[in-house]
Design a protein around this motif. Sequence first.
Motif, PDB file in Angstrom:
ATOM      1  N   THR A   1       9.848  -5.563  -3.904  1.00  0.00           N
ATOM      2  CA  THR A   1       9.532  -5.001  -5.216  1.00  0.00           C
ATOM      3  C   THR A   1       8.288  -4.650  -5.463  1.00  0.00           C
ATOM      4  OG1 THR A   1       8.973  -7.267  -6.311  1.00  0.00           O
ATOM      5  CG2 THR A   1      11.405  -6.907  -6.124  1.00  0.00           C
ATOM      6  N   GLU A   2       8.079  -3.966  -6.522  1.00  0.00           N
ATOM      7  CA  GLU A   2       6.562  -3.232  -6.810  1.00  0.00           C
ATOM      8  C   GLU A   2       5.752  -4.394  -7.145  1.00  0.00           C
ATOM      9  OE1 GLU A   2       4.417  -0.327  -9.983  1.00  0.00           O
ATOM     10  OE2 GLU A   2       6.935  -0.318  -9.904  1.00  0.00           O
ATOM     11  N   ALA A   3       6.070  -5.367  -7.611  1.00  0.00           N
ATOM     12  CA  ALA A   3       5.197  -6.576  -7.896  1.00  0.00           C
ATOM     13  C   ALA A   3       4.805  -7.313  -6.670  1.00  0.00           C
ATOM     14  CB  ALA A   3       5.795  -7.598  -8.911  1.00  0.00           C
ATOM     15  N   ASN A   4       5.911  -7.319  -5.855  1.00  0.00           N
ATOM     16  CA  ASN A   4       5.715  -8.283  -4.521  1.00  0.00           C
ATOM     17  C   ASN A   4       4.686  -7.355  -3.529  1.00  0.00           C
ATOM     18  OD1 ASN A   4       6.926 -10.460  -5.277  1.00  0.00           O
ATOM     19  ND2 ASN A   4       8.855 -10.013  -4.114  1.00  0.00           N
TER      20      ASN A   4
ATOM     21  N   ARG B   1       2.480  -5.175  -4.322  1.00  0.00           N
ATOM     22  CA  ARG B   1       1.184  -5.135  -4.970  1.00  0.00           C
ATOM     23  C   ARG B   1       0.565  -6.370  -4.810  1.00  0.00           C
ATOM     24  NH1 ARG B   1      -2.520  -2.329  -5.310  1.00  0.00           N
ATOM     25  NH2 ARG B   1      -0.932  -0.542  -5.999  1.00  0.00           N
ATOM     26  N   GLU B   2       1.346  -7.754  -4.742  1.00  0.00           N
ATOM     27  CA  GLU B   2       0.922  -9.074  -4.462  1.00  0.00           C
ATOM     28  C   GLU B   2       0.467  -9.033  -2.962  1.00  0.00           C
ATOM     29  OE1 GLU B   2       1.611 -13.740  -4.759  1.00  0.00           O
ATOM     30  OE2 GLU B   2       3.036 -12.265  -5.693  1.00  0.00           O
TER      31      GLU B   2
ATOM     32  N   ASP C   1      -3.003  -7.022  -2.820  1.00  0.00           N
ATOM     33  CA  ASP C   1      -3.942  -7.564  -3.383  1.00  0.00           C
ATOM     34  C   ASP C   1      -4.489  -8.878  -2.598  1.00  0.00           C
ATOM     35  OD1 ASP C   1      -4.183  -5.803  -5.077  1.00  0.00           O
ATOM     36  OD2 ASP C   1      -3.226  -6.908  -6.657  1.00  0.00           O
TER      37      ASP C   1
END
Length: 324
Positions: free
Chosen positions: A78-81, A83-84, A87
Amino acid sequence: MKIVLPGGTGNVGGFLSRALAAAGHDVVVLTRRAGVDLGGGVRSVRWDGRTVGPWAEEIDGCAAVVNLAGRSVSCRYTEANLREMMDSRVDSARAVGQAIAHATAPPRVWLQMSTATIYAHRFEQANDEATGIIAGAEPGVPGYWAFSAEIAKRWELAQEQAPTPGTRKVALRTAMVMSPDRGSVFDVLSWMARLGLGGPVAGGRQYVSWIHDRDFLRAVEFLLTRDDLAGPVNLTAPGPLPQREFMRTLRGAWRVPVGLPATKWMAEVGAFALRSDTELLLKSRRVVPGRLLDSGFTFDFPRWEDAAADLARRTRARRTRARS
């Protein structure tokens, strides 16, 4: 020697830290989990993976840093995963670089985990460090695969840009590390094979690059001492093979005669159920260890047939010990 392993609590960090400690090294693992007991004489020190703190005292005066920090790729992309994943890798590498830059006695070598995913999706030719094609512009692949490659590129760039002139830096472009430990890649693939699900996926032409855990350990030890090696180094066995052959050999190691094939959409369903992503199954990672071989490193397990047999034997032994 004293070796600091940021992010050394995962599957790879676990067996690596234990093996280094067993060899007589003073091993310190930096972890976000306070007070974790890693056993085997391995010490743990808390860090946040983003900012320099008291943990940097462990790096000042140590001989080597092996940075393994980064969110697991075994998740839905997913976009959130994604990104994590980005980062956690870039921030931790920058923090390690800052700690080394400010150290009174910086380590002489910094091994930074990277990934063979940095190379392009290819079938016909293998990717080595000198001639390999970096991913991101291949036609006919999902767009988010380019982001996975971008994560790898920025991960390595964070190490490269760190102002640490007194420290040799090596980026470990690592393939799937196969170990018999519970929860490892080998453990998951073996579970699928024993259930009869270990057949070709989407035709099975895509290449699988891998490395046996003991060769991974030996390569790390080799790179810790080879002062002439810096920059990207592929940590992968010299025998990548198509997924259909890879899984056929794995089934043979478990004496499973049949593996059901899976179409692309079936792989999507399976990946969703396992909370993983099909890039891990469908991308062709045909990567070879050019620099290791050129430097005289020899693999104990260059062939998947021998590696799979050894890992299956060790897995059976682990289960027998657990039952007794």
